[in-house]
Design an enzyme around this catalytic site. Sequence first.
Site, PDB file in Angstrom:
ATOM      1  N   ASN A  40      45.580  -3.123  37.507  1.00 32.77           N
ATOM      2  CA  ASN A  40      45.141  -2.674  36.183  1.00 32.77           C
ATOM      3  C   ASN A  40      46.178  -1.678  35.660  1.00 32.77           C
ATOM      4  O   ASN A  40      46.237  -0.544  36.129  1.00 32.77           O
ATOM      5  CB  ASN A  40      43.757  -2.008  36.317  1.00 32.77           C
ATOM      6  N   LYS A  59      46.371  -0.372  32.782  1.00 34.19           N
ATOM      7  CA  LYS A  59      45.778   0.582  31.820  1.00 34.19           C
ATOM      8  C   LYS A  59      46.656   0.752  30.574  1.00 34.19           C
ATOM      9  O   LYS A  59      47.314  -0.184  30.146  1.00 34.19           O
ATOM     10  CB  LYS A  59      45.497   1.919  32.514  1.00 34.19           C
ATOM     11  N   HIS A  82      34.768  -1.259  33.123  1.00 31.09           N
ATOM     12  CA  HIS A  82      35.529  -0.244  33.871  1.00 31.09           C
ATOM     13  C   HIS A  82      34.921   1.125  33.575  1.00 31.09           C
ATOM     14  O   HIS A  82      34.507   1.407  32.451  1.00 31.09           O
ATOM     15  CB  HIS A  82      37.007  -0.279  33.456  1.00 31.09           C
ATOM     16  N   GLU A  91      36.122   3.909  33.024  1.00 34.57           N
ATOM     17  CA  GLU A  91      36.731   4.657  31.912  1.00 34.57           C
ATOM     18  C   GLU A  91      36.136   4.197  30.584  1.00 34.57           C
ATOM     19  O   GLU A  91      35.924   5.006  29.683  1.00 34.57           O
ATOM     20  CB  GLU A  91      38.264   4.477  31.945  1.00 34.57           C
ATOM     21  N   GLU A 102      33.981   0.357  42.280  1.00 36.26           N
ATOM     22  CA  GLU A 102      34.945   1.419  42.041  1.00 36.26           C
ATOM     23  C   GLU A 102      34.217   2.757  41.931  1.00 36.26           C
ATOM     24  O   GLU A 102      33.723   3.115  40.839  1.00 36.26           O
ATOM     25  CB  GLU A 102      35.692   1.161  40.725  1.00 36.26           C
ATOM     26  N   GLY A 147      41.923   7.208  40.467  1.00 37.00           N
ATOM     27  CA  GLY A 147      43.023   8.060  40.038  1.00 37.00           C
ATOM     28  C   GLY A 147      43.005   9.443  40.661  1.00 37.00           C
ATOM     29  O   GLY A 147      43.781  10.311  40.265  1.00 37.00           O
ATOM     30  N   SER A 158      41.959   4.562  44.223  1.00 38.01           N
ATOM     31  CA  SER A 158      43.020   5.175  45.036  1.00 38.01           C
ATOM     32  C   SER A 158      43.431   4.326  46.234  1.00 38.01           C
ATOM     33  O   SER A 158      43.699   4.859  47.312  1.00 38.01           O
ATOM     34  CB  SER A 158      42.614   6.589  45.464  1.00 38.01           C
TER      35      SER A 158
HETATM   36  C1  PEP Z   1      41.211   1.724  38.442  1.00 34.65           C
HETATM   37  O1  PEP Z   1      41.339   2.439  37.463  1.00 34.65           O
HETATM   38  O2  PEP Z   1      40.639   0.621  38.354  1.00 34.65           O
HETATM   39  C2  PEP Z   1      41.739   2.212  39.717  1.00 34.65           C
HETATM   40  C3  PEP Z   1      41.293   1.664  40.809  1.00 34.65           C
HETATM   41  O3  PEP Z   1      42.649   3.222  39.651  1.00 34.65           O
HETATM   42  P1  PEP Z   1      43.416   3.916  40.893  1.00 34.65           P
HETATM   43  O4  PEP Z   1      43.851   2.825  41.814  1.00 34.65           O
HETATM   44  O5  PEP Z   1      44.561   4.640  40.276  1.00 34.65           O
HETATM   45  O6  PEP Z   1      42.425   4.829  41.533  1.00 34.65           O
END
Ligand code: PEP
Length: 252
Positions: free
Chosen positions: A9, A11, A93, A95, A165, A171, A210
């Site tokens: 992703n 973003k 997601h 976010e 997630e 992040g 992460s």
């Molecule tokens: C995400 O935003 O879907 C995600 C998993 O981000 P990160 O790997 O940076 O934690």
Amino acid sequence: MRKALVIGNWKQNGSIASVKALADSVVSSCLDESVDVAVCPAALHLPVVAPLLGDAIALGAQDVSEYSGGAYTGQISAAMLVETGCQYVLVGHSERRALCAESSVAVGVKAKSALGSGLTPVVCVGETLDERKANQTEAVIFEQLDGFFSALGSDELTQCVIAYEPVWAIGSGLSASAEQAGEVHAAIRTKLESYAAGSGAVIRILYGGSVKPGNAAEIFAQPDVDGGLIGGAALDAADFSAIVSAASGSGE
Ligand code: PEP
């Protein structure tokens, strides 16, 4: 039966030049046929990246409209995404749930709209740190799944991918442990089975939050983890390719 899947992703990152370079590096470094691989650039970059991916890497979008077309300023329909070469689309997601106040039912309607055009929706669910501390993890995720499933039929459910997630892991550099991920994935699989018999065995459930080259193999080794949704590490082709390699053989 469940082939491993790793999705990057990207973003709201990159320029036309940098996403072209990233796509080229991903294509040349992610060569493992035992893993399905997809990348999700920003919407404006989809037609830039699409012709660079070839057959080995699939294209995905980061969001889709609930509506098939018409007076919805700023929205992008599932049919438009398909025409641009997308096979996958992320929905729900965290976010977007937080910043755009997307409800779980709206996430389900988006998934339905995606499926109607032949896209595979990747439905994201996850708890906040406060919810985990209050032992609400399962309840929160089940509520998110209930809302999403209320918009779909059982046949449609089996065509979705789920991404667990934890919001606190996205992040943050603080991944769920393999054990934590495995526990929640197993609970999600049981919940899916309660909606439609047989669905638990076929639906791929990805872990996101992460994931890095150093922790991917351990997380992907969990029996109910079928790959990953990768944010930050997907912006580095070498890291992303190491994560794809870690998923090799982790499918069931
Ligand atoms: C995400 O935003 O879907 C995600 C998993 O981000 P990160 O790997 O940076 O934690």
